[in-house]
Write a protein that holds these residues in place. Structure first.
Motif, short mmCIF file in Angstrom:
data_model
loop_
_atom_site.label_atom_id
_atom_site.label_comp_id
_atom_site.label_asym_id
_atom_site.label_seq_id
_atom_site.Cartn_x
_atom_site.Cartn_y
_atom_site.Cartn_z
N PHE A 128 0.84 -1.19 0.00
CA PHE A 128 0.00 0.00 0.00
C PHE A 128 0.87 1.24 0.00
CE2 PHE A 128 0.11 -1.53 4.45
CZ PHE A 128 0.59 -0.43 5.13
N ILE A 129 0.22 2.39 -0.09
CA ILE A 129 0.91 3.68 -0.15
C ILE A 129 0.40 4.55 0.99
CG2 ILE A 129 1.33 5.78 -1.49
CD1 ILE A 129 0.23 2.70 -3.35
N ILE A 130 1.31 5.28 1.61
CA ILE A 130 0.97 6.22 2.68
C ILE A 130 1.19 7.64 2.18
CG2 ILE A 130 1.72 7.14 4.92
CD1 ILE A 130 2.33 4.26 5.77
N SER A 131 0.20 8.49 2.39
CA SER A 131 0.35 9.92 2.11
C SER A 131 0.42 10.67 3.43
CB SER A 131 -0.81 10.45 1.28
OG SER A 131 -0.76 11.87 1.23
N THR A 132 1.45 11.50 3.58
CA THR A 132 1.65 12.24 4.83
C THR A 132 0.96 13.60 4.84
OG1 THR A 132 3.75 13.14 4.01
CG2 THR A 132 3.85 11.09 5.28
N GLY A 133 0.02 13.82 3.93
CA GLY A 133 -0.80 15.02 4.00
C GLY A 133 -0.40 16.15 3.08
N ASP A 134 -1.18 17.25 3.13
CA ASP A 134 -1.16 18.29 2.10
C ASP A 134 -1.37 17.61 0.76
OD1 ASP A 134 -0.97 20.34 3.87
OD2 ASP A 134 1.01 21.02 3.27
N TYR B 91 -3.48 5.23 2.15
CA TYR B 91 -3.91 5.69 3.48
C TYR B 91 -3.35 7.10 3.68
CZ TYR B 91 -5.05 0.79 4.37
OH TYR B 91 -5.59 -0.49 4.31
N SER B 92 -4.24 8.07 3.87
CA SER B 92 -3.83 9.47 3.88
C SER B 92 -4.30 10.19 5.14
CB SER B 92 -4.42 10.20 2.66
OG SER B 92 -4.10 9.53 1.46
N VAL B 93 -3.47 11.12 5.60
CA VAL B 93 -3.87 12.04 6.66
C VAL B 93 -4.04 13.44 6.08
CG1 VAL B 93 -2.81 10.77 8.58
CG2 VAL B 93 -1.44 12.43 7.28
N LEU B 94 -4.68 14.29 6.85
CA LEU B 94 -4.88 15.68 6.43
C LEU B 94 -3.68 16.54 6.78
CD1 LEU B 94 -8.52 16.13 7.78
CD2 LEU B 94 -7.88 15.97 5.37
N GLY B 95 -3.36 17.47 5.89
CA GLY B 95 -2.34 18.47 6.18
C GLY B 95 -2.97 19.83 6.38
N ASN B 96 -2.17 20.82 6.70
CA ASN B 96 -2.70 22.16 6.95
C ASN B 96 -3.34 22.76 5.70
OD1 ASN B 96 0.31 22.09 6.52
ND2 ASN B 96 -0.03 24.27 6.09
N HIS B 97 -2.80 22.46 4.51
CA HIS B 97 -3.42 22.98 3.29
C HIS B 97 -4.77 22.30 3.03
CE1 HIS B 97 -0.38 25.69 1.47
NE2 HIS B 97 0.45 24.99 2.25
N ASP B 98 -4.90 21.05 3.43
CA ASP B 98 -6.18 20.37 3.29
C ASP B 98 -7.24 21.00 4.18
OD1 ASP B 98 -5.11 18.37 1.52
OD2 ASP B 98 -4.14 17.48 3.27
N TYR B 99 -6.82 21.47 5.34
CA TYR B 99 -7.75 22.13 6.27
C TYR B 99 -8.18 23.51 5.77
CZ TYR B 99 -8.24 19.17 10.40
OH TYR B 99 -8.61 18.18 11.27
N VAL C 207 4.11 5.63 13.73
CA VAL C 207 3.14 6.72 13.82
C VAL C 207 3.34 7.66 12.63
CG1 VAL C 207 2.33 8.68 15.19
CG2 VAL C 207 3.00 6.54 16.32
N ILE C 208 2.23 8.05 12.01
CA ILE C 208 2.27 8.96 10.84
C ILE C 208 1.45 10.19 11.14
CG2 ILE C 208 1.65 9.24 8.41
CD1 ILE C 208 1.96 5.74 9.65
N GLY C 209 2.01 11.34 10.88
CA GLY C 209 1.30 12.61 10.99
C GLY C 209 1.80 13.55 9.91
N HIS C 210 1.07 14.60 9.64
CA HIS C 210 1.53 15.54 8.62
C HIS C 210 2.69 16.39 9.13
CE1 HIS C 210 1.72 18.32 5.32
NE2 HIS C 210 1.48 19.34 6.12
N HIS C 211 2.58 16.90 10.33
CA HIS C 211 3.56 17.87 10.81
C HIS C 211 4.81 17.22 11.39
CE1 HIS C 211 0.04 20.41 10.37
NE2 HIS C 211 0.84 21.45 10.42
N THR C 212 5.88 17.94 11.29
CA THR C 212 7.14 17.49 11.85
C THR C 212 7.05 17.44 13.38
OG1 THR C 212 8.01 19.74 12.06
CG2 THR C 212 8.40 18.62 9.96
N ILE C 213 7.82 16.57 13.97
CA ILE C 213 8.15 16.72 15.39
C ILE C 213 9.50 17.44 15.45
CG2 ILE C 213 8.79 15.53 17.52
CD1 ILE C 213 6.66 13.50 16.99
#
Length: 329
Positions: free
Chosen positions: A75-81, A114-122, A209-215
């Motif tokens: 599968f493919i993971i998208s980290t957002g935006d 499998y995708s998460v939302l980024g700030n541009h998506d919001y 763990v996957i999120g859009h923003h950096t730690i």
């Protein structure tokens, strides 16, 4: 309990201190078991991509397709935006097809995303991007706020990171769609509880763990202090192996000084080359590339490895770690 690739809800019991009240939170879980005989998983990771093929998005997609075929990715993971600059307007927005369906056309990429939302998506219509209607337009699409993917030896925990950043709630240049987030403090508290409890009950050998923003990041956006303060302690306490993000338009690998946790940025899906790099401890900064590309992730019972590729398909950086199972003789 068998899940058979259908959405279900985990009931995570969270005990609060106040009067012994029990709060039950729900986090969606998806089952995506390995199909290879040895139980291994091969995954592509890309972020910050949706620009109708511009800024080398199409070139990155082409190389992803070649690598996806070579690895027979699961599968493919998208980290957002996922869609620039301001997300989607509704679930019929042509940007969805023009930036996703018509770009990632290789046979090897017709796997689950499998995708998460980024700030541009919001900045767009969040509910449209989360809508089941998009899956009807392209069956490989799945985007949610926070959820879990179980894949045998590894659990993937997707976290909605945008609402954690204070600055988005005070910005005057952009409007954000906070439906489903307000009241914010309650929302963030629930996300943290859900993630913490899910990690605690996970029996998977590997936790990612996957999120859009950096730690942590040496790029343009730098560290996300809200996640350093609130999410990072949970990841460290639960022995998470990888935190994977986008947001900074680069490829990056930072090693933790406190645990086995590795911080991986795959945000080079389209527009990049900011020309910015913040100084970092060379013992922790394993790799930094301020350009387009993507990441591969391979997980087996005993080993996990990552590789970063540029827009030409050349390997820029590789890293691996082992975690052997000890048995009594």
């Amino acid at each position: 309990m068998a899940i058979n690739n259908k959405t279900t809800a985990i009931l995570l019991v969270v005990y609060t201190v106040v009067a012994g009240v029990i709060v039950v939170a729900e986090l969606q879980r998806f089952d995506h078991q390995p199909t290879k005989a040895d139980g291994s998983l091969d995954i592509l990771v890309v972020g910050d991509w949706g620009r109708r093929g511009l800024y080398n998005q199409s070139d990155v997609a082409f190389q992803m397709g070649k690598m996806g075929d070579k690895l027979d990715v699961d599968f493919i993971i998208s980290t957002g935006d996922n869609f620039y600059d301001d997300g989607l307007t509704d679930d019929e927005d042509p940007l969805f097809v023009e930036s996703f369906t018509e770009i990632y056309t290789a046979d090897s990429l017709q796997k689950q995303w499998y995708s998460v939302l980024g700030n541009h998506d919001y900045r767009g219509n969040v509910l449209a991007q989360l809508s089941p209607a998009l899956k009807k337009r392209d069956s490989k699409w799945l985007c949610l706020r926070s959820f879990i993917v179980n894949s045998g030896i590894v659990d993937f925990f997707f976290v909605d990171t945008t609402p954690f950043q204070d600055k988005y709630f005070t910005e005057e240049d952009h409007d954000y769609d906070w439906r489903g987030v307000h009241p914010r403090e309650e929302y963030l508290s629930n996300v943290l509880k859900e993630v913490e409890m899910a990690l605690e009950v996970s029996s998977a050998k590997w936790k990612i763990v996957i999120g859009h923003h950096t730690i942590f990041s040496a790029g343009h956006h730098g560290n996300t202090q809200e996640l350093v303060d609130q999410l990072l302690p949970i990841l460290e306490a639960n022995e998470v192996d990888l935190y994977i993000n986008g947001h900074d338009h680069c490829l990056q690998h930072i090693s933790s000084e406190n645990s086995q946790l590795q911080f991986l940025t795959s945000g080079g899906g389209s527009k990049a080359w900011r020309g910015e790099f913040n100084e970092w401890d060379p013992n922790q900064m394993k790799f930094y590339y301020d350009g387009q590309g993507f990441m591969t992730l391979r997980v087996t019972e005993d080993e996990m490895s990552v590789a970063f590729f540029d827009v030409f398909g050349d390997i820029l950086h590789q890293w691996s770690t082992s975690k052997y199972t000890h048995t009594d003789s």
